[in-house]
Design a protein around this motif. Structure first.
Motif, PDB file in Angstrom:
ATOM      1  N   ARG A  95       0.850  -1.195   0.000  1.00 53.25           N
ATOM      2  CA  ARG A  95       0.000   0.000   0.000  1.00 53.25           C
ATOM      3  C   ARG A  95       0.886   1.246   0.000  1.00 53.25           C
ATOM      4  N   GLY A  96       1.385   1.572  -1.170  1.00 53.03           N
ATOM      5  CA  GLY A  96       2.333   2.661  -1.328  1.00 53.03           C
ATOM      6  C   GLY A  96       1.787   4.032  -1.007  1.00 53.03           C
ATOM      7  N   GLU A  97       0.484   4.139  -0.871  1.00 51.84           N
ATOM      8  CA  GLU A  97      -0.111   5.425  -0.528  1.00 51.84           C
ATOM      9  C   GLU A  97       0.027   5.738   0.962  1.00 51.84           C
ATOM     10  N   LEU A  98       0.423   4.757   1.763  1.00 45.10           N
ATOM     11  CA  LEU A  98       0.603   4.947   3.204  1.00 45.10           C
ATOM     12  C   LEU A  98       2.030   5.383   3.515  1.00 45.10           C
ATOM     13  N   ALA A  99       2.235   5.857   4.728  1.00 46.95           N
ATOM     14  CA  ALA A  99       3.600   6.128   5.197  1.00 46.95           C
ATOM     15  C   ALA A  99       4.382   4.819   5.148  1.00 46.95           C
ATOM     16  N   PRO A 100       5.675   4.857   4.880  1.00 49.11           N
ATOM     17  CA  PRO A 100       6.426   3.609   4.682  1.00 49.11           C
ATOM     18  C   PRO A 100       6.373   2.647   5.867  1.00 49.11           C
ATOM     19  N   ALA A 118      16.850  -5.745  -3.379  1.00 48.09           N
ATOM     20  CA  ALA A 118      15.590  -5.723  -2.634  1.00 48.09           C
ATOM     21  C   ALA A 118      15.429  -4.453  -1.791  1.00 48.09           C
ATOM     22  N   SER A 119      15.942  -3.338  -2.253  1.00 47.44           N
ATOM     23  CA  SER A 119      15.905  -2.071  -1.511  1.00 47.44           C
ATOM     24  C   SER A 119      16.574  -2.182  -0.141  1.00 47.44           C
ATOM     25  N   LEU A 120      17.488  -3.130   0.003  1.00 45.82           N
ATOM     26  CA  LEU A 120      18.321  -3.251   1.202  1.00 45.82           C
ATOM     27  C   LEU A 120      19.672  -2.648   0.839  1.00 45.82           C
ATOM     28  N   PHE A 121      19.871  -1.410   1.278  1.00 42.75           N
ATOM     29  CA  PHE A 121      21.047  -0.659   0.874  1.00 42.75           C
ATOM     30  C   PHE A 121      22.233  -0.955   1.784  1.00 42.75           C
ATOM     31  N   PRO A 122      23.459  -0.932   1.228  1.00 36.62           N
ATOM     32  CA  PRO A 122      24.647  -1.156   2.048  1.00 36.62           C
ATOM     33  C   PRO A 122      24.655  -0.210   3.254  1.00 36.62           C
ATOM     34  N   ALA A 123      24.909  -0.769   4.425  1.00 36.00           N
ATOM     35  CA  ALA A 123      24.961  -0.024   5.689  1.00 36.00           C
ATOM     36  C   ALA A 123      23.616   0.574   6.099  1.00 36.00           C
ATOM     37  N   GLY A 124      22.525   0.179   5.439  1.00 42.03           N
ATOM     38  CA  GLY A 124      21.210   0.690   5.807  1.00 42.03           C
ATOM     39  C   GLY A 124      20.644  -0.028   7.019  1.00 42.03           C
ATOM     40  N   THR A 164      10.088  -4.670   5.935  1.00 44.91           N
ATOM     41  CA  THR A 164      10.563  -3.440   6.549  1.00 44.91           C
ATOM     42  C   THR A 164      10.548  -2.343   5.502  1.00 44.91           C
ATOM     43  N   TRP A 165      11.067  -1.214   5.864  1.00 47.04           N
ATOM     44  CA  TRP A 165      11.159  -0.116   4.907  1.00 47.04           C
ATOM     45  C   TRP A 165      12.547   0.492   5.016  1.00 47.04           C
ATOM     46  N   SER A 166      12.921   1.189   3.964  1.00 41.98           N
ATOM     47  CA  SER A 166      14.205   1.880   3.989  1.00 41.98           C
ATOM     48  C   SER A 166      14.010   3.289   3.456  1.00 41.98           C
ATOM     49  N   PRO A 167      14.776   4.234   3.995  1.00 37.48           N
ATOM     50  CA  PRO A 167      14.700   5.594   3.467  1.00 37.48           C
ATOM     51  C   PRO A 167      15.279   5.633   2.065  1.00 37.48           C
ATOM     52  N   PRO A 168      15.090   6.728   1.367  1.00 37.52           N
ATOM     53  CA  PRO A 168      15.633   6.803   0.007  1.00 37.52           C
ATOM     54  C   PRO A 168      17.125   6.504  -0.021  1.00 37.52           C
ATOM     55  N   GLY A 169      17.517   5.696  -0.969  1.00 48.13           N
ATOM     56  CA  GLY A 169      18.938   5.402  -1.144  1.00 48.13           C
ATOM     57  C   GLY A 169      19.578   6.463  -2.019  1.00 48.13           C
ATOM     58  N   GLY A 170      20.758   6.212  -2.478  1.00 46.29           N
ATOM     59  CA  GLY A 170      21.467   7.165  -3.317  1.00 46.29           C
ATOM     60  C   GLY A 170      21.077   7.100  -4.777  1.00 46.29           C
ATOM     61  N   LEU A 171      20.256   6.116  -5.148  1.00 44.00           N
ATOM     62  CA  LEU A 171      19.863   5.945  -6.545  1.00 44.00           C
ATOM     63  C   LEU A 171      18.395   6.320  -6.728  1.00 44.00           C
ATOM     64  N   PRO A 172      18.012   6.745  -7.927  1.00 45.62           N
ATOM     65  CA  PRO A 172      16.606   7.043  -8.188  1.00 45.62           C
ATOM     66  C   PRO A 172      15.774   5.762  -8.099  1.00 45.62           C
ATOM     67  N   PRO A 173      14.532   5.849  -7.750  1.00 47.00           N
ATOM     68  CA  PRO A 173      13.835   7.063  -7.347  1.00 47.00           C
ATOM     69  C   PRO A 173      14.133   7.395  -5.887  1.00 47.00           C
ATOM     70  N   PRO A 174      14.209   8.680  -5.546  1.00 44.33           N
ATOM     71  CA  PRO A 174      14.527   9.086  -4.175  1.00 44.33           C
ATOM     72  C   PRO A 174      13.295   9.054  -3.274  1.00 44.33           C
ATOM     73  N   VAL A 175      12.791   7.868  -3.043  1.00 37.81           N
ATOM     74  CA  VAL A 175      11.585   7.689  -2.230  1.00 37.81           C
ATOM     75  C   VAL A 175      11.840   6.588  -1.200  1.00 37.81           C
ATOM     76  N   PRO A 176      11.108   6.605  -0.068  1.00 36.12           N
ATOM     77  CA  PRO A 176      11.199   5.484   0.867  1.00 36.12           C
ATOM     78  C   PRO A 176      10.706   4.213   0.166  1.00 36.12           C
ATOM     79  N   ARG A 177      11.230   3.070   0.562  1.00 33.05           N
ATOM     80  CA  ARG A 177      10.884   1.811  -0.097  1.00 33.05           C
ATOM     81  C   ARG A 177      10.457   0.771   0.927  1.00 33.05           C
TER      82      ARG A 177
END
Length: 100
Positions: free
Chosen positions: A8-13, A52-58, A69-82
């Protein structure tokens, strides 16, 4: 449509991750401590080494209890929480393969 469990991407991550885990638990009819075992998990590799939107050192890499879980925007586009599966959820897929 009944076989699709969407994020449900319309919700907060944070809420989207929790709802997705609840929706998956209901779809798989699993107990709270059980992990789903998928027949197929397709993973890509980002230019920065993430999958899988699991960023190094995240912080999402450290999650050990949740399915999702969720992750904040990484260094690559798109700059959105995932919203993403955790390593434990992805690892349950590999355990399923080893048991086959």
């Amino acid at each position: 449509p009944e076989a699709i469990v969407r994020v449900r991407g319309e919700l907060a991550p944070e809420e989207a991750a929790a709802r997705y885990a609840d929706d998956l638990r209901a779809a798989f009819a699993l107990l709270p401590d059980a992990l789903p075992r998928f027949d197929l998990v397709v993973l890509g590799l980002g230019a920065d080494g993430h999958t899988a939107s699991l960023f190094p050192a995240g912080a999402a890499l450290a999650e050990r209890r949740a399915w999702v879980t969720w992750s904040p925007p990484g260094g690559l586009p798109p700059p959105v929480p995932r919203v993403t599966f955790t390593l434990g959820t992805i690892g349950a897929h590999w355990a399923n393969l080893a048991a086959a």
